[in-house]
Design an enzyme around this catalytic site. Structure first.
Site, PDB file in Angstrom:
ATOM      1  N   HIS A  66       0.860  -1.484   0.147  1.00 48.36           N
ATOM      2  CA  HIS A  66      -0.011  -0.014   0.198  1.00 48.36           C
ATOM      3  C   HIS A  66       0.893   1.331   0.112  1.00 48.36           C
ATOM      4  O   HIS A  66       0.795   2.429   0.679  1.00 48.36           O
ATOM      5  CB  HIS A  66      -0.669  -0.366   1.236  1.00 48.36           C
ATOM      6  CG  HIS A  66      -1.661  -0.899   1.417  1.00 48.36           C
ATOM      7  ND1 HIS A  66      -3.440  -0.671   0.791  1.00 48.36           N
ATOM      8  CD2 HIS A  66      -1.972  -2.464   1.712  1.00 48.36           C
ATOM      9  CE1 HIS A  66      -3.695  -2.078   1.009  1.00 48.36           C
ATOM     10  NE2 HIS A  66      -3.191  -2.514   1.627  1.00 48.36           N
ATOM     11  N   ASN A 144     -10.050  -1.988   2.458  1.00 44.17           N
ATOM     12  CA  ASN A 144     -10.086  -2.487   1.062  1.00 44.17           C
ATOM     13  C   ASN A 144     -11.603  -2.039   0.822  1.00 44.17           C
ATOM     14  O   ASN A 144     -12.649  -1.962   1.089  1.00 44.17           O
ATOM     15  CB  ASN A 144      -9.528  -4.069   0.725  1.00 44.17           C
ATOM     16  CG  ASN A 144      -7.994  -4.666   1.246  1.00 44.17           C
ATOM     17  OD1 ASN A 144      -7.578  -3.190   1.113  1.00 44.17           O
ATOM     18  ND2 ASN A 144      -7.498  -5.533   0.267  1.00 44.17           N
TER      19      ASN A 144
HETATM   20  C1  HEM Z   1      -2.227 -10.977   7.272  1.00 41.06           C
HETATM   21  C2  HEM Z   1      -2.690 -10.504   6.444  1.00 41.06           C
HETATM   22  C3  HEM Z   1      -2.138  -8.654   6.269  1.00 41.06           C
HETATM   23  C4  HEM Z   1      -1.435  -8.517   6.686  1.00 41.06           C
HETATM   24  C5  HEM Z   1       0.310  -9.143   7.434  1.00 41.06           C
HETATM   25  C6  HEM Z   1      -0.871  -7.077   6.652  1.00 41.06           C
HETATM   26  C7  HEM Z   1       0.279  -5.933   7.141  1.00 41.06           C
HETATM   27  C8  HEM Z   1       0.114  -4.853   5.752  1.00 41.06           C
HETATM   28  C9  HEM Z   1       1.350  -3.940   6.329  1.00 41.06           C
HETATM   29  C10 HEM Z   1       2.640  -4.255   6.828  1.00 41.06           C
HETATM   30  C11 HEM Z   1       0.882  -2.696   5.882  1.00 41.06           C
HETATM   31  C12 HEM Z   1       1.883  -1.729   5.578  1.00 41.06           C
HETATM   32  C13 HEM Z   1       0.824  -0.500   6.990  1.00 41.06           C
HETATM   33  C14 HEM Z   1       2.256   0.466   7.266  1.00 41.06           C
HETATM   34  O1  HEM Z   1       3.283   0.396   7.319  1.00 41.06           O
HETATM   35  O2  HEM Z   1       1.699   1.521   7.949  1.00 41.06           O
HETATM   36  C15 HEM Z   1      -0.310  -2.965   5.798  1.00 41.06           C
HETATM   37  C16 HEM Z   1      -1.026  -1.366   4.986  1.00 41.06           C
HETATM   38  C17 HEM Z   1      -2.087  -1.930   4.586  1.00 41.06           C
HETATM   39  N1  HEM Z   1      -3.714  -3.498   4.359  1.00 41.06           N
HETATM   40 FE1  HEM Z   1      -2.573  -4.670   5.259  1.00 41.06          FE
HETATM   41  N2  HEM Z   1      -2.134  -6.440   5.464  1.00 41.06           N
HETATM   42  C18 HEM Z   1      -2.950  -7.400   5.514  1.00 41.06           C
HETATM   43  C19 HEM Z   1      -4.057  -7.874   5.604  1.00 41.06           C
HETATM   44  C20 HEM Z   1      -4.742  -6.815   4.584  1.00 41.06           C
HETATM   45  C21 HEM Z   1      -6.516  -6.675   4.217  1.00 41.06           C
HETATM   46  C22 HEM Z   1      -7.285  -8.840   4.348  1.00 41.06           C
HETATM   47  C23 HEM Z   1      -6.889  -5.423   4.101  1.00 41.06           C
HETATM   48  C24 HEM Z   1      -8.397  -5.444   3.922  1.00 41.06           C
HETATM   49  C25 HEM Z   1      -8.954  -5.427   4.421  1.00 41.06           C
HETATM   50  C26 HEM Z   1      -5.390  -5.189   4.024  1.00 41.06           C
HETATM   51  C27 HEM Z   1      -5.171  -3.787   4.208  1.00 41.06           C
HETATM   52  C28 HEM Z   1      -4.115  -2.805   4.346  1.00 41.06           C
HETATM   53  C29 HEM Z   1      -4.533  -1.199   3.865  1.00 41.06           C
HETATM   54  C30 HEM Z   1      -5.602  -0.555   3.695  1.00 41.06           C
HETATM   55  C31 HEM Z   1      -2.895  -0.530   4.213  1.00 41.06           C
HETATM   56  C32 HEM Z   1      -2.865   0.859   4.324  1.00 41.06           C
HETATM   57  C33 HEM Z   1      -2.981   1.668   5.283  1.00 41.06           C
HETATM   58  C34 HEM Z   1      -2.965   2.821   5.064  1.00 41.06           C
HETATM   59  O3  HEM Z   1      -3.000   3.556   4.083  1.00 41.06           O
HETATM   60  O4  HEM Z   1      -1.378   3.554   6.003  1.00 41.06           O
HETATM   61  N3  HEM Z   1      -4.401  -5.574   4.711  1.00 41.06           N
HETATM   62  N4  HEM Z   1      -0.832  -3.729   5.321  1.00 41.06           N
END
Ligand code: HEM
Length: 531
Positions: A66, A144
């Site tokens: 992201h 999402n």
């Molecule tokens: C086990 C599954 C998942 C892991 C380990 C994971 C991990 C991460 C990590 C490490 C980041 C970066 C965060 C940052 O640097 O601030 C991130 C961002 C993000 N993830 Fe996940 N994610 C997973 C699944 C999902 C799912 C299922 C969704 C949707 C519902 C999702 C939505 C997001 C969003 C929207 C961001 C961006 C947040 C922002 O705008 O700063 N992720 N995720």
């Protein structure tokens, strides 16, 4: 520590005088200090070294996923009800209780796989992360645009992301690696069906849905819980792009979604979304052919109706992209009283991952930055670490008492409001997948619900990317499509055979003549119904 500034008399500074970060007025910002005007430069050149070494550190690590995003401020307004029902029956969370109550929010939209300046037209899920600055502290709903996800166990996430990101040698995204993972992980097939259809390229951020995707819980005053899913519906309508339309836009503007959001807000055309929830009783629901904790599944609307609980309006652009959007840190662990986790294994894995990566990406004191700090008092005994710039202490607090419990003037635990929710957990510790996997059934339903042009796009896009893959991967993907729906499988098999025999792999498989697919992307992108 105080930020008060004494009123110094100075005869060399006006309001617009440039200074360095030590407050020294800069008298020459065009030339560094050198021995004679042809150099060499000297090492005591403080102004130059300060300026250039700050520049060298102008970036923090990108989000590992992201990385490309846009943000905006606004507010959430509660309806004081859940559809026709009393909201307090389900949750005691204060932000929902009163009709018309407003809570400030910050939202960050994003794409997932590629880096910070990648095109916003790529086929990818879109992130939809909302930070609610509530009176009880922050609540982050990190979702999402689509309502489901590729996998259902957090331990698979790093492998999935490795397969979807560019190849470690060539640094090029490779559909063979993508489909290799998906063919070997049949739970991905429902999400693949959405992503390869026009739903994989929303026209912009304003005209897409959002969803919390994972299953959460709501807890009421009696300490009773229900399972809950969150969905955002755009008041602007929903629009998705065909591959050709996306390419047409990308050729001219690869920042189109950021620009669309920024421009709309600047001209006062504030985007709005309604927040709806689906609720289930808190149990295993053996009557369903899927597990309510499985995030690869939609909850059927006829059994679990959508109930509107409020609306969100985005009405202010960030003043500084880096300070607010880049440093924003959202996490699934950030809940307030009345909201809780479920045992959804993805949610549990995510909840560890977000704050862990943010301590690395932004720093140990990321929660002191204005964009991440709650808009209410914070009083903690935590201090120290890189970049701490204030103490989160209560005014009466004896500064010597940075521990708890204490009978001196230290911080005290809060009172428990409402009955505590204490679920019973029993079972053997195992490494096993859930029982009701039903990996392809809903993918078939989703395929059948698509309009004809959406099916055509899905099949053309799949054939285009799959035709260069190893034949074993193609066969597995065809088998998944056949299991989902007879026509879906047959069309995919025929399309791949056609591509192999030298036909254009880009050829749409169905007949677009006479269907409602628009011909011009920019003027007339494709409206869709909520699903
Ligand atoms: C086990 C599954 C998942 C892991 C380990 C994971 C991990 C991460 C990590 C490490 C980041 C970066 C965060 C940052 O640097 O601030 C991130 C961002 C993000 N993830 Fe996940 N994610 C997973 C699944 C999902 C799912 C299922 C969704 C949707 C519902 C999702 C939505 C997001 C969003 C929207 C961001 C961006 C947040 C922002 O705008 O700063 N992720 N995720």
């Amino acid at each position: 520590m105080t930020n008060e500034q004494p009123d110094f008399e100075t005869n060399i500074e006006d309001e617009d005088t440039l200074t360095n970060r030590q407050g020294h007025p800069i008298t020459n910002n065009q030339n560094m200090r050198t021995v004679g005007n042809r150099g060499p430069a000297t090492l005591e050149n403080y102004d130059f070294i300060e300026k250039i070494s700050h520049f060298d550190r102008e970036r923090v690590p990108e989000r590992v996923v992201h990385a490309r995003g846009a943000g905006a401020h606004g507010y959430f307004e509660a309806y004081g009800a859940a559809g026709d029902e009393e909201i307090s029956k389900y949750t005691r969370a204060k932000l929902f209780q009163e009709k018309g109550k407003r809570t400030p929010v910050f939202v960050r939209f994003s794409s997932v796989i590629h880096g910070g300046h990648s095109p916003e037209t790529l086929r990818d899920p879109r992130g939809f992360a909302v930070k609610f600055y509530t009176e009880d502290g922050n609540w982050d709903l990190v979702g999402n645009n689509l309502k489901i996800f590729f996998i259902r166990d957090a331990i698979k996430f790093p492998d999935m992301i490795h397969a979807f990101k560019p190849d470690p040698i060539t640094n090029i995204q490779d559909s063979e690696r993508f489909f290799d993972f998906c063919a070997s992980s049949p739970e991905t097939f429902h999400m693949v069906t959405f992503i390869y259809s026009p739903w994989g390229i929303p026209a912009n951020y304003r005209m897409m849905q959002g969803s919390g995707v994972n299953t959460y819980k709501w807890v009421n005053k009696e300490g009773e819980a229900v399972l809950v899913k969150y969905h955002w519906e755009p008041k602007q309508g929903i629009r998705n792009l065909t591959q050709a339309e996306a390419e047409e836009i990308q050729a001219k503007n690869f920042n189109h979604a950021t620009q669309d959001l920024y421009d709309a807000i600047e001209k006062g055309d504030f985007p709005e979304w309604e927040l709806l929830v689906q609720i289930m009783s808190d149990d295993e629901h053996p009557e369903l052919d899927f597990d309510p904790l499985d995030d690869t599944k939609l909850w059927p609307e006829d059994k679990f109706p959508w109930m509107a609980v409020g609306k969100m309006v985005l009405d202010r652009n960030p003043e500084d992209y880096f300070m607010e959007v880049e440093q924003a840190a959202f996490g699934t662990g950030v809940l307030v009283d009345g909201l809780d986790f479920s045992d959804d294994k993805m949610l549990q894995g995510r909840t560890f991952s977000y704050s862990d990566t943010q301590r690395h990406r932004v720093g140990a004191n990321y929660l002191q930055l204005p964009i991440n700090a709650p808009k209410k008092r914070v009083a903690t005994n935590q201090s120290g670490g890189q970049m701490q710039y204030k103490l989160d202490r209560a005014p009466f607090q004896n500064p010597h008492i940075n521990y708890e419990p204490s009978i001196l003037d230290g911080l005290k635990e809060a009172e428990q409001l409402g009955k505590e929710y204490t679920p019973m957990v029993k079972g053997n510790l195992v490494r096993e997948s859930i029982d009701r996997q039903s990996n392809t059934k809903q993918a078939g339903e989703t395929y059948r619900n698509f309009e004809q042009w959406e099916k055509n796009e899905l099949l053309a896009n799949l054939v285009n990317d799959l035709s260069s893959c190893d034949i074993r991967i193609q066969e597995k993907m065809i088998a998944l499509a056949e299991e989902a729906d007879e026509e879906y499988g047959r069309q995919l098999r025929e399309g791949l055979a056609h591509a192999k025999s030298g036909g254009s792999s880009q050829k749409p498989l169905g007949n677009r003549e006479g269907d409602d697919a628009p011909k011009n992307a920019i003027e007339n992108s494709n409206e869709a119904e909520p699903y």
